[in-house]
Design a protein around this motif. Structure first.
Motif, mmCIF file in Angstrom:
data_model
loop_
_atom_site.group_PDB
_atom_site.id
_atom_site.type_symbol
_atom_site.label_atom_id
_atom_site.label_comp_id
_atom_site.label_asym_id
_atom_site.label_seq_id
_atom_site.Cartn_x
_atom_site.Cartn_y
_atom_site.Cartn_z
ATOM 1 N N THR A 104 -7.667 39.291 -35.475
ATOM 2 C CA THR A 104 -6.647 38.583 -34.697
ATOM 3 C C THR A 104 -6.046 37.447 -35.509
ATOM 4 N N LEU A 105 -6.887 36.676 -36.167
ATOM 5 C CA LEU A 105 -6.372 35.582 -36.990
ATOM 6 C C LEU A 105 -5.509 36.119 -38.123
ATOM 7 N N LEU A 106 -5.948 37.196 -38.763
ATOM 8 C CA LEU A 106 -5.154 37.769 -39.846
ATOM 9 C C LEU A 106 -3.805 38.280 -39.343
ATOM 10 N N THR A 107 -3.786 38.901 -38.172
ATOM 11 C CA THR A 107 -2.520 39.369 -37.604
ATOM 12 C C THR A 107 -1.579 38.200 -37.357
ATOM 13 N N ASN A 108 -2.125 37.105 -36.837
ATOM 14 C CA ASN A 108 -1.286 35.941 -36.605
ATOM 15 C C ASN A 108 -0.846 35.288 -37.913
ATOM 16 N N LEU A 109 -1.681 35.363 -38.939
ATOM 17 C CA LEU A 109 -1.270 34.891 -40.252
ATOM 18 C C LEU A 109 -0.086 35.722 -40.749
ATOM 19 N N ALA A 110 -0.159 37.024 -40.565
ATOM 20 C CA ALA A 110 0.950 37.897 -40.966
ATOM 21 C C ALA A 110 2.230 37.524 -40.220
ATOM 22 N N LYS A 111 2.111 37.191 -38.959
ATOM 23 C CA LYS A 111 3.290 36.783 -38.181
ATOM 24 C C LYS A 111 3.866 35.478 -38.704
ATOM 25 N N ALA A 112 2.994 34.545 -39.088
ATOM 26 C CA ALA A 112 3.472 33.274 -39.656
ATOM 27 C C ALA A 112 4.178 33.528 -40.982
ATOM 28 N N GLN A 113 3.592 34.372 -41.812
ATOM 29 C CA GLN A 113 4.203 34.688 -43.102
ATOM 30 C C GLN A 113 5.552 35.370 -42.903
ATOM 31 N N ASN A 114 5.616 36.267 -41.941
ATOM 32 C CA ASN A 114 6.884 36.931 -41.637
ATOM 33 C C ASN A 114 7.914 35.927 -41.135
ATOM 34 N N GLY A 115 7.476 35.006 -40.283
ATOM 35 C CA GLY A 115 8.385 33.986 -39.766
ATOM 36 C C GLY A 115 8.933 33.086 -40.861
ATOM 37 N N LYS A 116 8.156 32.924 -41.918
ATOM 38 C CA LYS A 116 8.592 32.117 -43.061
ATOM 39 C C LYS A 116 9.462 32.925 -44.020
ATOM 40 N N GLY A 117 9.645 34.208 -43.733
ATOM 41 C CA GLY A 117 10.532 35.031 -44.534
ATOM 42 C C GLY A 117 9.864 35.835 -45.634
ATOM 43 N N ASP A 118 8.549 35.880 -45.678
ATOM 44 C CA ASP A 118 7.846 36.641 -46.714
ATOM 45 C C ASP A 118 7.342 37.959 -46.126
ATOM 46 N N ALA A 119 8.254 38.915 -46.010
ATOM 47 C CA ALA A 119 7.936 40.188 -45.364
ATOM 48 C C ALA A 119 6.893 40.982 -46.144
ATOM 49 N N ALA A 120 6.957 40.944 -47.470
ATOM 50 C CA ALA A 120 6.005 41.725 -48.276
ATOM 51 C C ALA A 120 4.582 41.199 -48.095
ATOM 52 N N LEU A 121 4.408 39.891 -48.179
ATOM 53 C CA LEU A 121 3.082 39.303 -47.983
ATOM 54 C C LEU A 121 2.599 39.549 -46.555
ATOM 55 N N SER A 122 3.510 39.432 -45.607
ATOM 56 C CA SER A 122 3.179 39.669 -44.208
ATOM 57 C C SER A 122 2.656 41.089 -44.003
ATOM 58 N N GLU A 123 3.307 42.054 -44.634
ATOM 59 C CA GLU A 123 2.894 43.448 -44.499
ATOM 60 C C GLU A 123 1.501 43.677 -45.093
ATOM 61 N N ARG A 124 1.240 43.078 -46.252
ATOM 62 C CA ARG A 124 -0.090 43.213 -46.861
ATOM 63 C C ARG A 124 -1.163 42.563 -45.980
ATOM 64 N N THR A 125 -0.846 41.408 -45.422
ATOM 65 C CA THR A 125 -1.804 40.710 -44.565
ATOM 66 C C THR A 125 -2.063 41.512 -43.291
ATOM 67 N N LEU A 126 -1.009 42.069 -42.711
ATOM 68 C CA LEU A 126 -1.170 42.891 -41.512
ATOM 69 C C LEU A 126 -2.033 44.117 -41.822
ATOM 70 N N TRP A 127 -1.811 44.740 -42.965
ATOM 71 C CA TRP A 127 -2.619 45.895 -43.336
ATOM 72 C C TRP A 127 -4.091 45.496 -43.452
ATOM 73 N N HIS A 128 -4.336 44.348 -44.067
ATOM 74 C CA HIS A 128 -5.713 43.870 -44.201
ATOM 75 C C HIS A 128 -6.314 43.575 -42.822
ATOM 76 N N ALA A 129 -5.516 43.028 -41.915
ATOM 77 C CA ALA A 129 -5.994 42.772 -40.548
ATOM 78 C C ALA A 129 -6.445 44.068 -39.892
ATOM 79 N N LEU A 130 -5.696 45.130 -40.119
ATOM 80 C CA LEU A 130 -6.060 46.427 -39.545
ATOM 81 C C LEU A 130 -7.280 47.038 -40.240
ATOM 82 N N GLU A 131 -7.483 46.703 -41.499
ATOM 83 C CA GLU A 131 -8.709 47.131 -42.177
ATOM 84 C C GLU A 131 -9.919 46.413 -41.582
ATOM 85 N N VAL A 132 -9.748 45.136 -41.268
ATOM 86 C CA VAL A 132 -10.837 44.342 -40.690
ATOM 87 C C VAL A 132 -11.130 44.799 -39.267
ATOM 88 N N ASP A 133 -10.078 45.067 -38.499
ATOM 89 C CA ASP A 133 -10.240 45.495 -37.102
ATOM 90 C C ASP A 133 -9.205 46.570 -36.787
#
Length: 142
Positions: A104-133
């Motif tokens: 959950t925290l990683l997913t929200n981190l991805a949303k923050a990164q996306n909100g800051k305009g870093d779509a590539a980093l956001s996508e990697r973080t979201l993928w990692h969130a799904l690996e974790v859960d």
């Protein structure tokens, strides 16, 4: 209109603005130092759409919560809704540094990164969130 109950259990209604300015602050103060009650009230207020009104109570919950990931998650969700992406990212990274990774925290981190305009980093973080859960609804739906 908001439904209210009196001390006898009778249902009444009051205008949303009256609830927001007169009832909700008193309810927050009553449970200010009771993490479980505060978390429930924040959850209810968020469902009712009172997002800005939940910011300071969520900061308090984050400070006092016996379930630190819960407190961090409530605060981050509100910060994201208010488009405070830098602060949301800081809260998430601090929480994970102290308490470990969490989907959950990683997913929200991805949303923050996306909100800051870093779509590539956001996508990697979201993928990692799904690996974790991999069963995390919020991450899967996003």
């Amino acid at each position: 209109m908001m439904k209210v109950w009196d001390e006898y259990g009778r249902v009444g209604e009051i205008p949303r603005e009256q609830w927001r300015t007169q009832v909700l602050p008193i309810n927050f103060q009553r449970c200010w130092n009771k993490p479980d009650e505060l978390a429930n009230l924040i959850h209810s207020a968020l469902n009712d759409g009172f997002i800005p009104d939940c910011l300071e109570p969520a900061r308090q919950l984050h400070r006092i919560d016996s379930q630190p990931k819960r407190g961090a998650t409530f605060l981050v969700v509100i910060l994201l809704q208010l488009k405070k992406f830098d602060e949301a990212e800081k809260v998430v990274t601090d929480a994970m540094r102290r308490h470990g990774e969490d989907g959950t925290l990683l997913t929200n981190l991805a949303k923050a990164q996306n909100g800051k305009g870093d779509a590539a980093l956001s996508e990697r973080t979201l993928w990692h969130a799904l690996e974790v859960d991999p069963n995390l609804d919020n991450g899967l739906l996003w």
